[in-house]
Design an enzyme around this catalytic site. Structure first.
Site, PDB file in Angstrom:
ATOM      1  N   LYS A  25      55.602  -1.320  37.860  1.00  0.00           N
ATOM      2  CA  LYS A  25      55.953  -0.507  36.687  1.00  0.00           C
ATOM      3  C   LYS A  25      56.934  -1.256  35.791  1.00  0.00           C
ATOM      4  CE  LYS A  25      59.312   2.720  37.061  1.00  0.00           C
ATOM      5  NZ  LYS A  25      60.379   2.611  36.056  1.00  0.00           N
ATOM      6  N   ASN A  26      57.985  -1.778  36.416  1.00  0.00           N
ATOM      7  CA  ASN A  26      59.056  -2.364  35.614  1.00  0.00           C
ATOM      8  C   ASN A  26      58.705  -3.726  35.033  1.00  0.00           C
ATOM      9  OD1 ASN A  26      60.488  -0.089  35.931  1.00  0.00           O
ATOM     10  ND2 ASN A  26      61.870  -0.877  37.511  1.00  0.00           N
ATOM     11  N   ARG A  97      62.745   5.845  28.966  1.00  0.00           N
ATOM     12  CA  ARG A  97      63.791   4.989  28.454  1.00  0.00           C
ATOM     13  C   ARG A  97      63.304   3.559  28.203  1.00  0.00           C
ATOM     14  NH1 ARG A  97      68.157   1.977  29.279  1.00  0.00           N
ATOM     15  NH2 ARG A  97      70.049   2.773  28.333  1.00  0.00           N
ATOM     16  N   ASP A 121      70.364   9.827  30.862  1.00  0.00           N
ATOM     17  CA  ASP A 121      69.273  10.241  31.729  1.00  0.00           C
ATOM     18  C   ASP A 121      69.849  10.562  33.092  1.00  0.00           C
ATOM     19  OD1 ASP A 121      69.622   7.871  33.075  1.00  0.00           O
ATOM     20  OD2 ASP A 121      67.909   6.895  32.148  1.00  0.00           O
ATOM     21  N   ASP A 309      66.710   0.277  43.260  1.00  0.00           N
ATOM     22  CA  ASP A 309      65.509   1.121  43.263  1.00  0.00           C
ATOM     23  C   ASP A 309      64.991   1.417  44.678  1.00  0.00           C
ATOM     24  OD1 ASP A 309      65.675   1.199  40.547  1.00  0.00           O
ATOM     25  OD2 ASP A 309      64.087  -0.273  40.188  1.00  0.00           O
TER      26      ASP A 309
HETATM   27  N1  EPU Z   1      74.132  -1.759  31.065  1.00  0.00           N
HETATM   28  C1  EPU Z   1      75.094  -1.648  30.099  1.00  0.00           C
HETATM   29  N2  EPU Z   1      74.849  -2.154  28.862  1.00  0.00           N
HETATM   30  C2  EPU Z   1      73.687  -2.749  28.532  1.00  0.00           C
HETATM   31  C3  EPU Z   1      72.680  -2.845  29.519  1.00  0.00           C
HETATM   32  C4  EPU Z   1      72.939  -2.339  30.782  1.00  0.00           C
HETATM   33  O1  EPU Z   1      76.168  -1.122  30.351  1.00  0.00           O
HETATM   34  O2  EPU Z   1      73.531  -3.196  27.390  1.00  0.00           O
HETATM   35  C5  EPU Z   1      74.403  -1.230  32.415  1.00  0.00           C
HETATM   36  C6  EPU Z   1      73.615   0.024  32.691  1.00  0.00           C
HETATM   37  O3  EPU Z   1      74.288   1.160  32.221  1.00  0.00           O
HETATM   38  C7  EPU Z   1      73.486  -0.007  34.207  1.00  0.00           C
HETATM   39  C8  EPU Z   1      73.452  -1.481  34.531  1.00  0.00           C
HETATM   40  O4  EPU Z   1      73.958  -2.142  33.391  1.00  0.00           O
HETATM   41  O5  EPU Z   1      74.600   0.554  34.804  1.00  0.00           O
HETATM   42  C9  EPU Z   1      72.073  -2.000  34.897  1.00  0.00           C
HETATM   43  O6  EPU Z   1      71.220  -1.922  33.803  1.00  0.00           O
HETATM   44  P1  EPU Z   1      69.971  -2.876  33.579  1.00  0.00           P
HETATM   45  O7  EPU Z   1      69.901  -3.199  32.138  1.00  0.00           O
HETATM   46  O8  EPU Z   1      70.023  -4.019  34.558  1.00  0.00           O
HETATM   47  O9  EPU Z   1      68.791  -1.938  34.005  1.00  0.00           O
HETATM   48  P2  EPU Z   1      67.633  -1.342  33.101  1.00  0.00           P
HETATM   49  O10 EPU Z   1      66.951  -2.433  32.356  1.00  0.00           O
HETATM   50  O11 EPU Z   1      68.111  -0.162  32.347  1.00  0.00           O
HETATM   51  C10 EPU Z   1      65.835  -1.730  34.965  1.00  0.00           C
HETATM   52  C11 EPU Z   1      64.788  -0.891  35.637  1.00  0.00           C
HETATM   53  C12 EPU Z   1      65.448   0.098  36.580  1.00  0.00           C
HETATM   54  C13 EPU Z   1      66.235  -0.696  37.606  1.00  0.00           C
HETATM   55  C14 EPU Z   1      67.248  -1.604  36.899  1.00  0.00           C
HETATM   56  C15 EPU Z   1      68.028  -2.490  37.840  1.00  0.00           C
HETATM   57  C16 EPU Z   1      63.037  -0.715  34.006  1.00  0.00           C
HETATM   58  C17 EPU Z   1      62.252   0.134  33.077  1.00  0.00           C
HETATM   59  N3  EPU Z   1      64.027  -0.153  34.626  1.00  0.00           N
HETATM   60  O12 EPU Z   1      66.652  -0.832  34.237  1.00  0.00           O
HETATM   61  O13 EPU Z   1      64.403   0.795  37.235  1.00  0.00           O
HETATM   62  O14 EPU Z   1      66.898   0.192  38.457  1.00  0.00           O
HETATM   63  O15 EPU Z   1      66.563  -2.446  35.951  1.00  0.00           O
HETATM   64  O16 EPU Z   1      67.184  -3.269  38.603  1.00  0.00           O
HETATM   65  O17 EPU Z   1      62.722  -1.884  34.195  1.00  0.00           O
HETATM   66  C18 EPU Z   1      63.374   2.599  38.329  1.00  0.00           C
HETATM   67  O18 EPU Z   1      62.313   1.980  38.301  1.00  0.00           O
HETATM   68  O19 EPU Z   1      63.535   3.616  39.048  1.00  0.00           O
HETATM   69  C19 EPU Z   1      64.499   2.131  37.516  1.00  0.00           C
HETATM   70  C20 EPU Z   1      65.492   2.906  37.156  1.00  0.00           C
END
Ligand code: EPU
Length: 424
Positions: A25-26, A97, A121, A309
């Site tokens: 998915k991701n 998101r 969220d 995850d």
């Molecule tokens: N963060 C910030 N500022 C930013 C970006 C991130 O503060 O500009 C913080 C977030 O608030 C969070 C942390 O950094 O606390 C991690 O965020 P990250 O950007 O690494 O994660 P994401 O891109 O929002 C993706 C996956 C998540 C997975 C995380 C970590 C997707 C669509 N989502 O999220 O997947 O948990 O990376 O590996 O790719 C899931 O599949 O259940 C899921 C939530």
């Protein structure tokens, strides 16, 4: 009272058999977004049949693309026009998101992007500050107005960007923005998840120039145009890990095929410490467990650390393990919300900030529970599989976002599970 869909699980079955993974998915959501970077037809294979893919397809259609999803063959074909639209509305962004992943490609391709802000969220604040700071460093003008993030840049310029934290989303946004920027971009402290490598590989196939793939420093030399290609999505390591925990918890034996076990090294090592037998072959692995699992400590961290995850699934395992364990969540503070649901099944979990102390119980007992996000949903289903009696998992749409054909796969492995319409 309203009718809602739920999963009704009768606990006690030992899960035995084989499951085949499809794409992550991701990864696939970002691959679909990356298609915007090139005019013409991008074809993605091993696309999972999940709700989020449908939402992303709808978003791309609204941007002017034609999207065909061949579910039989797990293929999505995206025809991108010469000039896509550049606005992602709130109705879709609030449902998913990951819609934010069109920000980088739209800015690169159209010179501007208007993306509704995702807002809060269920798993925490999840800011966009690193996405924005990086794009500004590359010359974009970014402002927030009426709930939209507006970004504009006639052509982005390469820059050196140090991320405060190896954010998956920020790395992807900046990577997709940089591939057609003028000059060289360096992303330091970049995320290294297998899904990032997958996107890099797609971009390279499209004609991008990227060095350091798989490392925490990505160097991108901008090119003028990219071309549409065909690409196979990397298998879903989180779904793989979920099945692995299912085998361990139910004292069963599951072989997971079309897998990349090398993407799950820490998680499989933890399961081995818990007492599971793990056999790894090229492209597949088998998890077998005969005894009650032993409790294992977990600390979530960016890849190659233990994935957040898989944290709820491992808490579910610890809930029935022998002994006590400490689980530390470093990515998403609100991911512990689900332990209140797990407690309804009799689990003994105490949380304090980003730590959870889990004291293993001899057994859990079935009850109605609510999935608060995808992975919480998976964790609750796993707990339901071993709980005595019937567990009804509500808010099943969360699970649909990430687990393709979940009920069929569970049933094929011997679980007693049904999708029901229940009153709430
Ligand atoms: N963060 C910030 N500022 C930013 C970006 C991130 O503060 O500009 C913080 C977030 O608030 C969070 C942390 O950094 O606390 C991690 O965020 P990250 O950007 O690494 O994660 P994401 O891109 O929002 C993706 C996956 C998540 C997975 C995380 C970590 C997707 C669509 N989502 O999220 O997947 O948990 O990376 O590996 O790719 C899931 O599949 O259940 C899921 C939530």
């Amino acid at each position: 009272m309203a009718d809602v869909e739920a999963l009704e699980i009768t606990g006690g079955a030992r899960l035995v058999g084989q499951v085949r993974l499809t794409g992550a998915k991701n990864s696939v959501l970002k691959l679909m977004a990356a298609a915007l970077l090139a005019e013409g037809r991008t074809v993605l294979t091993e696309v999972p049949e999940i709700l989020d893919v449908e939402i992303m397809a709808e978003l791309l259609r609204r941007l002017g693309c034609e999207v065909e999803h061949d579910r039989q063959r797990s293929i999505v074909a995206i025809d991108v026009p010469a000039t896509p639209a550049h606005r992602a509305d709130y109705d879709l962004v609030r449902r998913m998101r990951a819609s934010i992943s069109v920000l980088g490609p739209l800015l690169a391709r159209c010179g501007e992007a208007d993306i509704a802000l995702p807002g809060g969220d269920n798993i925490g604040s999840r800011g966009l500050d690193m996405h924005v700071a990086g794009l500004e460093r590359m010359g974009a003008a970014v402002r927030v107005e009426h709930g939209f993030l507006h970004a504009q840049a006639d052509r982005l310029t390469g820059a050196t960007i140090w991320l405060d934290f190896p954010s998956v989303g920020a790395t992807e946004t900046l990577l997709m923005a940089a591939v057609t920027a003028r000059g060289r971009t360096v992303i330091d402290n970049a995320a290294r998840e297998p899904e990032i490598i997958d996107i890099c590989q797609l971009l390279v196939q499209m004609g991008a120039v990227i060095e350091g793939i798989g490392s925490s420093m990505l160097t991108i030399d901008g090119v003028d145009t990219l071309s549409a290609v065909r690409h196979e999505t990397v298998p879903d390591r989180i779904v793989a890990g979920t099945w692995a925990v299912a085998a361990a918890m139910t004292r069963g034996e599951i072989t997971i095929t079309n897998a990349r076990p090398e993407h799950l090294e820490i998680a499989l090592d933890k399961l081995a410490t818990a007492g599971a037998d793990i056999e790894v072959h090229a492209g597949e692995f088998t998890v077998r467990m005969d005894d009650r699992p032993r409790a294992i400590d977990i600390v979530t961290l960016p890849y190659p650390g233990f994935p957040t995850d898989l944290q709820p699934q491992f808490i579910a395992l610890n809930a029935i393990a022998e002994g006590a364990s400490l689980v530390t969540e470093n990515l998403f503070e609100a991911r512990f919300r689900f332990v209140h649901e797990l407690a309804r099944l009799g689990a003994d979990v105490q949380t304090e900030g980003h730590h959870a102390l889990v004291r293993g119980r001899d057994s859990l007992s079935g009850a109605p529970v609510e999935a608060t996000d995808i992975r919480a949903g998976a964790g609750l289903v796993l707990a339901g599989l071993v709980a005595e009696g019937v567990t009804t998992v509500y808010e099943v749409h969360h699970i649909d976002r990430g687990y393709a054909g979940f009920v069929d796969a569970l049933t094929a492995l011997g679980a007693q599970v049904e999708r029901v319409t229940a009153s709430e």
